[in-house]
Design a protein around this motif. Sequence first.
Motif, PDB file in Angstrom:
ATOM      1  N   GLN A  64      64.095 -29.539 -16.646  1.00  0.00           N
ATOM      2  CA  GLN A  64      63.334 -30.506 -17.445  1.00  0.00           C
ATOM      3  C   GLN A  64      62.569 -29.817 -18.577  1.00  0.00           C
ATOM      4  OE1 GLN A  64      64.109 -33.673 -17.118  1.00  0.00           O
ATOM      5  NE2 GLN A  64      65.460 -32.789 -15.574  1.00  0.00           N
ATOM      6  N   TYR A  81      61.626 -26.240 -24.139  1.00  0.00           N
ATOM      7  CA  TYR A  81      60.664 -25.201 -23.790  1.00  0.00           C
ATOM      8  C   TYR A  81      61.360 -24.150 -22.932  1.00  0.00           C
ATOM      9  CZ  TYR A  81      56.463 -27.742 -25.262  1.00  0.00           C
ATOM     10  OH  TYR A  81      55.498 -28.369 -25.999  1.00  0.00           O
ATOM     11  N   GLN A 102      57.219 -40.113 -22.650  1.00  0.00           N
ATOM     12  CA  GLN A 102      57.396 -39.703 -24.049  1.00  0.00           C
ATOM     13  C   GLN A 102      57.417 -40.934 -24.967  1.00  0.00           C
ATOM     14  OE1 GLN A 102      60.893 -37.063 -23.094  1.00  0.00           O
ATOM     15  NE2 GLN A 102      59.943 -35.855 -24.733  1.00  0.00           N
ATOM     16  N   SER A 118      52.614 -36.220 -25.090  1.00  0.00           N
ATOM     17  CA  SER A 118      53.214 -35.028 -25.690  1.00  0.00           C
ATOM     18  C   SER A 118      54.026 -34.278 -24.624  1.00  0.00           C
ATOM     19  CB  SER A 118      52.116 -34.115 -26.235  1.00  0.00           C
ATOM     20  OG  SER A 118      51.360 -33.571 -25.163  1.00  0.00           O
ATOM     21  N   PRO A 119      54.957 -33.417 -25.050  1.00  0.00           N
ATOM     22  CA  PRO A 119      55.708 -32.626 -24.062  1.00  0.00           C
ATOM     23  C   PRO A 119      54.812 -31.818 -23.109  1.00  0.00           C
ATOM     24  CG  PRO A 119      56.869 -32.565 -26.132  1.00  0.00           C
ATOM     25  CD  PRO A 119      55.542 -33.266 -26.393  1.00  0.00           C
ATOM     26  N   LEU A 171      63.120 -30.492 -22.670  1.00  0.00           N
ATOM     27  CA  LEU A 171      62.030 -30.705 -23.627  1.00  0.00           C
ATOM     28  C   LEU A 171      61.939 -29.575 -24.657  1.00  0.00           C
ATOM     29  CD1 LEU A 171      59.292 -32.037 -21.184  1.00  0.00           C
ATOM     30  CD2 LEU A 171      60.575 -33.353 -22.885  1.00  0.00           C
TER      31      LEU A 171
END
Length: 193
Positions: free
Chosen positions: A32, A38, A72, A77-78, A36
């Motif tokens: 996940q 990251y 979202q 925000s992420p 996103l």
Amino acid sequence: LIAADDNHHVQILDYEINGECAAGTGSFFDQQAERLKYSVIEAAEAASTSKRSAAIAGRCSVFAKSDMIHAQQRGYSPPEVLKGLCEAVVRNYKGSISKGKKIVPQTAFIGGLASNQAFPDLFRQHFSFSQDDFLVPPYPAWMGAAGAALHQANSKQSIQKTFNVNTVVKKSKKTFPTTTPLSLKKVHRLDSI
């Protein structure tokens, strides 16, 4: 969850694992975070510094992913979504894996998720542990392997007495197929990145 007691050597008194669902696992968190955009390390920092979190379901990976998308769409925000996911993982652990079991000080948090600072902080908060009661050892991702190696080294003599591998191999006329050993050339430790 592994409950251990130290009576001159460590014994496993009880254990529990996650069910069939991927929710609540480190690999699900990693997937996940990547979704996103990251890295694992960036996701850990983003989740631990976020001031608020989105409400994410923790018992089902399908529902968790759906909740993340809806959060979202609602404007989270992420980093807030990632913090919500961290909280969902801890709630799942507390409600499913450690349910009915006493989690007492001193507790060591091992495994890959222990490297994500958001998780130790949330575990301390959810289980009301102090910093000293809930420990994250150095190199937590390798503690299970280190423990297995130490256990094997300590019990090698008793194993050799009960089951002598060399004798079995000499008696057998069969040859067993082998493969090329795995290479570590492309492996990167998380703490070296």
